[in-house]
Design a protein around this motif. Sequence first.
Motif, short mmCIF file in Angstrom:
data_model
loop_
_atom_site.label_atom_id
_atom_site.label_comp_id
_atom_site.label_asym_id
_atom_site.label_seq_id
_atom_site.Cartn_x
_atom_site.Cartn_y
_atom_site.Cartn_z
N ASP A 220 0.82 -1.21 0.00
CA ASP A 220 0.00 0.00 0.00
C ASP A 220 0.86 1.27 0.00
O ASP A 220 0.55 2.24 -0.69
CB ASP A 220 -0.96 -0.01 1.20
CG ASP A 220 -0.25 -0.15 2.53
OD1 ASP A 220 0.86 -0.73 2.57
OD2 ASP A 220 -0.79 0.32 3.55
N GLU A 223 2.28 1.88 -3.34
CA GLU A 223 1.26 2.44 -4.23
C GLU A 223 1.00 3.93 -3.95
O GLU A 223 0.84 4.72 -4.87
CB GLU A 223 -0.03 1.63 -4.12
CG GLU A 223 0.10 0.24 -4.74
CD GLU A 223 -1.03 -0.74 -4.39
OE1 GLU A 223 -1.09 -1.80 -5.01
OE2 GLU A 223 -1.84 -0.42 -3.47
N ARG A 224 0.95 4.30 -2.64
CA ARG A 224 0.73 5.71 -2.29
C ARG A 224 1.88 6.57 -2.79
O ARG A 224 1.67 7.68 -3.27
CB ARG A 224 0.61 5.88 -0.77
CG ARG A 224 -0.60 5.23 -0.06
CD ARG A 224 -1.94 5.72 -0.52
NE ARG A 224 -2.45 4.97 -1.65
CZ ARG A 224 -2.91 3.68 -1.60
NH1 ARG A 224 -2.96 3.03 -0.48
NH2 ARG A 224 -3.35 3.09 -2.71
N GLN A 226 3.78 5.96 -5.38
CA GLN A 226 3.62 6.05 -6.83
C GLN A 226 2.57 7.11 -7.18
O GLN A 226 2.81 7.96 -8.03
CB GLN A 226 3.16 4.70 -7.41
CG GLN A 226 4.19 3.59 -7.32
CD GLN A 226 5.26 3.69 -8.39
OE1 GLN A 226 4.94 3.82 -9.57
NE2 GLN A 226 6.52 3.66 -8.00
N GLU A 227 1.43 7.05 -6.48
CA GLU A 227 0.35 8.01 -6.75
C GLU A 227 0.81 9.45 -6.51
O GLU A 227 0.48 10.35 -7.26
CB GLU A 227 -0.84 7.72 -5.84
CG GLU A 227 -1.68 6.53 -6.29
CD GLU A 227 -2.59 5.99 -5.17
OE1 GLU A 227 -3.07 4.87 -5.30
OE2 GLU A 227 -2.77 6.73 -4.16
N ALA A 228 1.58 9.62 -5.43
CA ALA A 228 2.04 10.97 -5.08
C ALA A 228 3.27 11.38 -5.90
O ALA A 228 3.82 12.46 -5.71
CB ALA A 228 2.36 11.03 -3.59
N LYS A 229 3.69 10.48 -6.79
CA LYS A 229 4.88 10.70 -7.62
C LYS A 229 6.11 11.05 -6.78
O LYS A 229 6.92 11.91 -7.11
CB LYS A 229 4.63 11.79 -8.68
CG LYS A 229 3.52 11.42 -9.65
CD LYS A 229 3.61 12.22 -10.92
CE LYS A 229 2.36 12.12 -11.78
NZ LYS A 229 1.89 10.73 -12.01
N ILE A 309 0.17 11.21 3.18
CA ILE A 309 0.10 9.74 3.08
C ILE A 309 -0.18 9.15 4.46
O ILE A 309 0.58 9.33 5.40
CB ILE A 309 1.41 9.15 2.50
CG1 ILE A 309 1.67 9.74 1.11
CG2 ILE A 309 1.32 7.63 2.43
CD1 ILE A 309 2.93 9.22 0.44
#
Lengths: 350, 350
Positions: A220, A223-224, A226-229, A309
């Motif tokens: 998780d 993934e967070r 990645q989402e937040a770049k 996050i």
Amino acid sequence: MQENNAKGTDIATLGEFGLIKHLTKNIKLKHASTNVGIGDDAAVLDYQNKKTVVTTDLLLEGIHFDLMYTPLKHLGYKAIAVNVSDIYAMNALPKQVTVSIAISKRFTIEAMDEFYEGINLACETYNVDLVGGDTTSSLTGLCISVTAIGEAEADQLAYRNGAKENDLICVSGNLGAAFAGLQLLEREKRIFDNNPAMQPDLTGHDYILERQLKPEARKDIYERLQEAKIVPTSMIDISDGLSSDIMHICEESKVGCQIYEEKIPVDYETHKMAEELNMNYSTFSLNGGEDYELLFTVPLDRFDAIEKIEDVKVIGHITEISKGKYLVTRDGVEIELQAQGWNPIEEEEN
Amino acid sequence: MQENNAKGTDIATLGEFGLIKHLTKNIKLKHASTNVGIGDDAAVLDYQNKKTVVTTDLLLEGIHFDLMYTPLKHLGYKAIAVNVSDIYAMNALPKQVTVSIAISKRFTIEAMDEFYEGINLACETYNVDLVGGDTTSSLTGLCISVTAIGEAEADQLAYRNGAKENDLICVSGNLGAAFAGLQLLEREKRIFDNNPAMQPDLTGHDYILERQLKPEARKDIYERLQEAKIVPTSMIDISDGLSSDIMHICEESKVGCQIYEEKIPVDYETHKMAEELNMNYSTFSLNGGEDYELLFTVPLDRFDAIEKIEDVKVIGHITEISKGKYLVTRDGVEIELQAQGWNPIEEEEN
């Protein structure tokens, strides 16, 4: 407390190839990058223009796990989780695993089925294909070797050597829980050994027991990020203990660090267990291993993004190398960090 | 006969991280595809548009090797050789290996150095990079887990399932020698156990001893096949025995086969050992494992090209599945093949 050598079907009835077929019959491959899985001399993968990331771990009965209190299904799950954790710690995505096991004849087919249930569940949870392995016998205990393979774009990889002065030191989840769970299990085992009529008292400790017996890799958090770049400047998973693992980052990155004791996240159950055992809970959170939380550094200007996050805390910052590696205690005292993490080689000597 | 727990430096003086640093300090990476080796959570590889091929093996003391007569340097070498052999058996080129070991405290640093000398020598011979692993302790015997990774163009890969009717069945080198060496070592061990004053008599058996203790993977045959632009329709390395391994190819390819006993290459020393032990040498060549020779099939029209490759023999041909899997003996009798290969799981029961 349980016995794993319960009655069941003798493994010799299947033989090596029969056992492999039996254990792997339900495997469905999930990834386009898995061209060929189990059944040939080797698996065939296709990563096209991405980087391939490879890690491996060896788990031995009596050293890494005690079958007296470790359910085989959890053990199978943990063997996969701890390896994919190393892939996430590279900021990469796990895709395939191989699982090799050596078993003694006290293991039945039913016991192996239970172990593989855990393997398969973890392969589902972490979305990885089981593509190979080796099955053999052992004259003594159970031995498990897992290799995990993953992929990442070159500019996404997070190594241990990229931390820079002023970077924020971040950690996911909370620390010391797996070690607290281990202390509890060892205590109850000693009581049981002394008096087998005593039933173990594990109530109210579910969380720390699960952290020890069935840890999760932080998919998780990967993934967070990645989402937040956010590409961490450095990252490691906490397997040896916070103290030891931050020192790995500092040594590889040639920097120092300052960590604040009061910022280190510790769960209530971990606190409670430390209290019960008359120990300082900071010993658990600093030196207890096997948490498999992610420890990483990000540039100071990503503070706002990190704050958003969930389940990630900033616990300190990177300093220049000459400043050394320090823990600032609740009383404001600076103590030099020492690697007292879990050391399987020294362990045996104690 | 030797003792491996000779006097030396206690491993605990180094600890886990110290031991890893000590053992890996001389590693030089050879391949452009190895971006990052030992020292992070995972190794990083770059295979660009080629296929990645992965295989793994677990070797346990008392099951796969006996330290009573196995020099540690040879053991390290063999651990690498048997894994790269699986990569060649895919008609692929090995590039990287990981090596995990679990050791008991009777092992000294000097003993581990000897083991890694063998590992490093094999990495030179087979031109592979050692990129990772795990080092831990064992309560009992030595445990070795190796993963080998290689590359191939998609159209170069040789699986087990591509053999077609009328294909020629080819084998490299000669068969049964590793098993003959094992029989000799086991015999001398029994004599030594009964009377430790007796010195083992191994003279005149150098070849079969080397085949057992320090086998080679057939890199040269892979290279000759590449030069001759031959892509085998199927290939496997002989680890369980010819009989068992040709059956794997037949089952995966859904075909039958006919193998001629008189064509199976057997070395003079293997013959001699079988005679000394009052055994049929065909038992050695058909059912003896660990030869690590390449067994492969090619279309009939490649006969001339195969004939030109030194040290490769045609031993039979593929038939349609309904014809079954047969050995034609020297007397012209057809005997159905049986998988009596080396089975580490059943082994324990005997």
